[in-house]
Design a protein around this motif. Structure first.
Motif, PDB file in Angstrom:
ATOM      1  N   ASN A 302       0.850  -1.190   0.000  1.00 54.11           N
ATOM      2  CA  ASN A 302       0.000   0.000   0.000  1.00 54.11           C
ATOM      3  C   ASN A 302       0.885   1.238   0.000  1.00 54.11           C
ATOM      4  OD1 ASN A 302      -1.876   2.004   0.377  1.00 54.11           O
ATOM      5  ND2 ASN A 302      -3.047   0.888   1.911  1.00 54.11           N
ATOM      6  N   LEU A 303       1.132   1.787  -1.182  1.00 54.96           N
ATOM      7  CA  LEU A 303       2.020   2.934  -1.302  1.00 54.96           C
ATOM      8  C   LEU A 303       1.375   4.224  -0.821  1.00 54.96           C
ATOM      9  CD1 LEU A 303       3.723   2.239  -4.744  1.00 54.96           C
ATOM     10  CD2 LEU A 303       4.502   1.639  -2.462  1.00 54.96           C
ATOM     11  N   ASP A 304       0.052   4.223  -0.628  1.00 52.86           N
ATOM     12  CA  ASP A 304      -0.622   5.427  -0.150  1.00 52.86           C
ATOM     13  C   ASP A 304      -0.347   5.693   1.320  1.00 52.86           C
ATOM     14  OD1 ASP A 304      -1.730   5.930  -2.602  1.00 52.86           O
ATOM     15  OD2 ASP A 304      -3.598   4.870  -2.184  1.00 52.86           O
ATOM     16  N   HIS A 305       0.130   4.690   2.043  1.00 54.45           N
ATOM     17  CA  HIS A 305       0.346   4.840   3.481  1.00 54.45           C
ATOM     18  C   HIS A 305       1.803   5.057   3.835  1.00 54.45           C
ATOM     19  CE1 HIS A 305      -3.651   3.016   5.098  1.00 54.45           C
ATOM     20  NE2 HIS A 305      -3.830   3.788   4.050  1.00 54.45           N
ATOM     21  N   ILE A 306       2.657   5.220   2.855  1.00 54.79           N
ATOM     22  CA  ILE A 306       4.078   5.455   3.103  1.00 54.79           C
ATOM     23  C   ILE A 306       4.547   6.624   2.238  1.00 54.79           C
ATOM     24  CG2 ILE A 306       4.484   3.016   3.618  1.00 54.79           C
ATOM     25  CD1 ILE A 306       5.820   2.786   0.872  1.00 54.79           C
ATOM     26  N   PRO A 307       5.649   7.278   2.606  1.00 52.33           N
ATOM     27  CA  PRO A 307       6.150   8.422   1.824  1.00 52.33           C
ATOM     28  C   PRO A 307       6.887   7.964   0.570  1.00 52.33           C
ATOM     29  CG  PRO A 307       7.579   8.018   3.684  1.00 52.33           C
ATOM     30  CD  PRO A 307       6.430   7.062   3.829  1.00 52.33           C
ATOM     31  N   TYR A 308       6.192   7.275  -0.312  1.00 48.62           N
ATOM     32  CA  TYR A 308       6.840   6.675  -1.477  1.00 48.62           C
ATOM     33  C   TYR A 308       7.418   7.738  -2.412  1.00 48.62           C
ATOM     34  CZ  TYR A 308       7.542   3.713  -5.572  1.00 48.62           C
ATOM     35  OH  TYR A 308       8.094   3.064  -6.642  1.00 48.62           O
ATOM     36  N   GLN A 309       6.660   8.817  -2.628  1.00 50.26           N
ATOM     37  CA  GLN A 309       7.150   9.861  -3.532  1.00 50.26           C
ATOM     38  C   GLN A 309       8.433  10.473  -2.998  1.00 50.26           C
ATOM     39  OE1 GLN A 309       4.278  12.857  -4.554  1.00 50.26           O
ATOM     40  NE2 GLN A 309       5.828  14.325  -5.179  1.00 50.26           N
ATOM     41  N   ALA A 310       8.472  10.730  -1.689  1.00 46.02           N
ATOM     42  CA  ALA A 310       9.680  11.303  -1.087  1.00 46.02           C
ATOM     43  C   ALA A 310      10.850  10.328  -1.185  1.00 46.02           C
ATOM     44  CB  ALA A 310       9.422  11.667   0.366  1.00 46.02           C
ATOM     45  N   MET A 311      10.563   9.017  -1.066  1.00 47.60           N
ATOM     46  CA  MET A 311      11.619   8.025  -1.220  1.00 47.60           C
ATOM     47  C   MET A 311      12.175   8.046  -2.633  1.00 47.60           C
ATOM     48  SD  MET A 311       9.789   4.934   0.870  1.00 47.60           S
ATOM     49  CE  MET A 311      10.948   3.688   0.279  1.00 47.60           C
ATOM     50  N   MET A 312      11.280   8.136  -3.615  1.00 51.51           N
ATOM     51  CA  MET A 312      11.726   8.155  -5.000  1.00 51.51           C
ATOM     52  C   MET A 312      12.504   9.431  -5.325  1.00 51.51           C
ATOM     53  SD  MET A 312      10.979   5.345  -6.572  1.00 51.51           S
ATOM     54  CE  MET A 312      11.639   4.683  -5.045  1.00 51.51           C
ATOM     55  N   GLU A 313      12.149  10.516  -4.649  1.00 53.11           N
ATOM     56  CA  GLU A 313      12.848  11.775  -4.883  1.00 53.11           C
ATOM     57  C   GLU A 313      14.110  11.888  -4.032  1.00 53.11           C
ATOM     58  OE1 GLU A 313       9.905  14.719  -4.109  1.00 53.11           O
ATOM     59  OE2 GLU A 313       8.909  14.455  -6.040  1.00 53.11           O
ATOM     60  N   GLN A 314      14.419  10.817  -3.262  1.00 56.77           N
ATOM     61  CA  GLN A 314      15.658  10.731  -2.470  1.00 56.77           C
ATOM     62  C   GLN A 314      15.737  11.847  -1.434  1.00 56.77           C
ATOM     63  OE1 GLN A 314      18.277   8.108  -3.914  1.00 56.77           O
ATOM     64  NE2 GLN A 314      16.158   7.544  -4.213  1.00 56.77           N
ATOM     65  N   LYS A 315      14.643  12.083  -0.718  1.00 58.39           N
ATOM     66  CA  LYS A 315      14.605  13.156   0.262  1.00 58.39           C
ATOM     67  C   LYS A 315      14.848  12.708   1.691  1.00 58.39           C
ATOM     68  CE  LYS A 315      11.526  16.280  -2.283  1.00 58.39           C
ATOM     69  NZ  LYS A 315      10.228  17.000  -2.235  1.00 58.39           N
ATOM     70  N   ALA A 316      14.547  11.440   1.993  1.00 57.02           N
ATOM     71  CA  ALA A 316      14.645  10.967   3.378  1.00 57.02           C
ATOM     72  C   ALA A 316      14.803   9.470   3.403  1.00 57.02           C
ATOM     73  CB  ALA A 316      13.397  11.384   4.162  1.00 57.02           C
ATOM     74  N   GLY A 317      15.296   8.966   4.533  1.00 61.37           N
ATOM     75  CA  GLY A 317      15.371   7.531   4.748  1.00 61.37           C
ATOM     76  C   GLY A 317      14.096   7.039   5.413  1.00 61.37           C
ATOM     77  N   LEU A 318      13.827   5.752   5.285  1.00 57.00           N
ATOM     78  CA  LEU A 318      12.634   5.150   5.885  1.00 57.00           C
ATOM     79  C   LEU A 318      13.044   3.922   6.682  1.00 57.00           C
ATOM     80  CD1 LEU A 318       9.533   4.942   6.175  1.00 57.00           C
ATOM     81  CD2 LEU A 318       9.540   3.549   4.093  1.00 57.00           C
ATOM     82  N   LEU A 319      12.719   3.921   7.981  1.00 54.36           N
ATOM     83  CA  LEU A 319      13.009   2.797   8.851  1.00 54.36           C
ATOM     84  C   LEU A 319      11.697   2.065   9.155  1.00 54.36           C
ATOM     85  CD1 LEU A 319      14.836   1.129  10.732  1.00 54.36           C
ATOM     86  CD2 LEU A 319      14.473   2.886  12.494  1.00 54.36           C
ATOM     87  N   VAL A 320      11.625   0.795   8.736  1.00 51.99           N
ATOM     88  CA  VAL A 320      10.428  -0.016   8.958  1.00 51.99           C
ATOM     89  C   VAL A 320      10.744  -1.028  10.056  1.00 51.99           C
ATOM     90  CG1 VAL A 320       8.735  -1.563   7.911  1.00 51.99           C
ATOM     91  CG2 VAL A 320       9.790   0.248   6.540  1.00 51.99           C
ATOM     92  N   ILE A 321       9.982  -0.966  11.155  1.00 54.21           N
ATOM     93  CA  ILE A 321      10.219  -1.817  12.321  1.00 54.21           C
ATOM     94  C   ILE A 321       9.102  -2.850  12.418  1.00 54.21           C
ATOM     95  CG2 ILE A 321      10.503  -1.871  14.827  1.00 54.21           C
ATOM     96  CD1 ILE A 321      11.437   1.007  14.720  1.00 54.21           C
ATOM     97  N   PRO A 322       9.433  -4.147  12.350  1.00 52.29           N
ATOM     98  CA  PRO A 322       8.383  -5.165  12.484  1.00 52.29           C
ATOM     99  C   PRO A 322       7.902  -5.267  13.918  1.00 52.29           C
ATOM    100  CG  PRO A 322      10.541  -6.206  12.333  1.00 52.29           C
ATOM    101  CD  PRO A 322      10.758  -4.732  12.140  1.00 52.29           C
ATOM    102  N   SER A 323       6.633  -5.582  14.078  1.00 58.99           N
ATOM    103  CA  SER A 323       6.076  -5.747  15.422  1.00 58.99           C
ATOM    104  C   SER A 323       6.305  -7.161  15.897  1.00 58.99           C
ATOM    105  CB  SER A 323       4.582  -5.425  15.414  1.00 58.99           C
ATOM    106  OG  SER A 323       3.901  -6.269  14.497  1.00 58.99           O
TER     107      SER A 323
END
Length: 323
Positions: A302-323
């Motif tokens: 679900n790309l609508d719930h994550i900053p996918y556009q910002a990731m593609m534009e190389q603006k920030a890192g994304l840390l995904v933590i499993p529960s």
């Protein structure tokens, strides 16, 4: 509740050994030094053979064209990885691995074998319009890796020895408590400049209006007080107030909230989750922390719930933590 702590645990980093990973390696080594961690540099080349569930041996199909022969011999790849590690920061303990097979599976297995606290990989920019051509290694790892996955931009280095701003996305559910506690622990260890604690209620103006209409009907039926102001504006104000109250409560009931109080900011929003995340990142956030549930819904990306556009534009890192 298992709170993630990455300090002094190995960091596993996946590398393709191309000409676009200098900044990725720089960011990883900076983080490793800050966390007092060793680094496991991993290069994987995929086999041309795949195996079906029935046990049949099949050539691996690809939509990008014919299978490319990996130009790196094992010895050459190991030498290159060792040279890169030494050139980046010789003071950091590092080990190299050259594996054959699926990169995501190999990175996950090595992370388990060495007791890693984190897997790091890059997200490559795609030309507009953005579209996934198969599930990338980074997104695959975000789905099922046994440890948190940090997806870093390739065109921007993050210096973790300088104060950075981070955004913690809170679902306001059970997973959100774990993500918040883990994210605050990392923020304290990194000595972050600012921590933005956010929840975005996914709702559009017509959703708000529909709720107002339903409440008006309930009031007509005598099941709601006539003293309540029923307008879209008043409803949004009330919703934002309730979200902020919950964010405040959750933050102040974490183990390290008091240590970060002077850097803490609540960010409640109503609207499109994707748009709100990108707006926050445009204001200078360098790292977004979120749970796996925001990446996938009912086991579908679900790309609508994550900053996918910002990731593609190389603006920030994304840390995904499993529960």
């Amino acid at each position: 509740m298992n709170i993630w702590k990455a300090q002094k645990k190995p960091i596993v980093m996946g590398m393709r050994l191309d000409d676009h990973e200098d900044l990725l390696l720089q960011s990883t080594m900076s983080l490793a030094k800050k966390l007092q961690s060793s680094v496991e540099l991993v290069h994987c080349f995929e086999s041309a053979i795949d195996y079906s569930s029935a046990g049949n041996v099949l050539p691996k199909a690809t939509r990008q064209g014919p299978t490319m022969v990996n130009p790196w011999s094992e010895d050459r790849a190991q030498a290159s990885l060792q040279a890169l590690a030494h050139a980046s920061d010789p003071s950091i303990e590092s080990h190299v691995h050259v594996e054959r097979g699926d990169p995501a599976e190999n990175l996950s297995q090595i992370a388990q074998d060495v007791g890693a606290g984190l897997i790091v990989c890059g997200m490559r920019e795609q030309p507009k319009p953005w579209a996934l051509k198969g599930l990338s290694t980074a997104l695959s790892l975000a789905f099922y890796a046994p440890v948190p996955v940090l997806i870093l931009p390739l065109r921007m280095a993050i210096d973790f020895h300088q104060p950075v701003s981070i955004l913690i996305a809170d679902s306001l559910g059970g997973e959100g408590w774990q993500i918040l506690e883990s994210g605050l622990n990392l923020a304290r260890y990194l000595d972050c400049e600012a921590v933005y604690h956010s929840h975005v209620l996914k709702a559009q103006p017509w959703d708000i209006q529909a709720t107002v209409n339903d409440m008006a009907e309930t009031r007509t039926q005598g099941r709601l007080s006539w003293d309540i102001d029923l307008t879209p504006e008043s409803l949004q104000t009330t919703l934002l107030q309730k979200i902020n109250e919950e964010l405040f409560y959750r933050f102040h009931n974490t183990s390290c909230g008091k240590d970060l109080l002077h850097r803490y900011h609540q960010v409640a929003a109503i609207g499109d989750i994707h748009t709100e995340f990108n707006r926050m990142i445009d204001q200078g956030t360098k790292l977004v922390i979120m749970g796996r549930h925001q990446f996938f819904s009912n086991k579908r990306l679900n790309l609508d719930h994550i900053p996918y556009q910002a990731m593609m534009e190389q603006k920030a890192g994304l840390l995904v933590i499993p529960s």
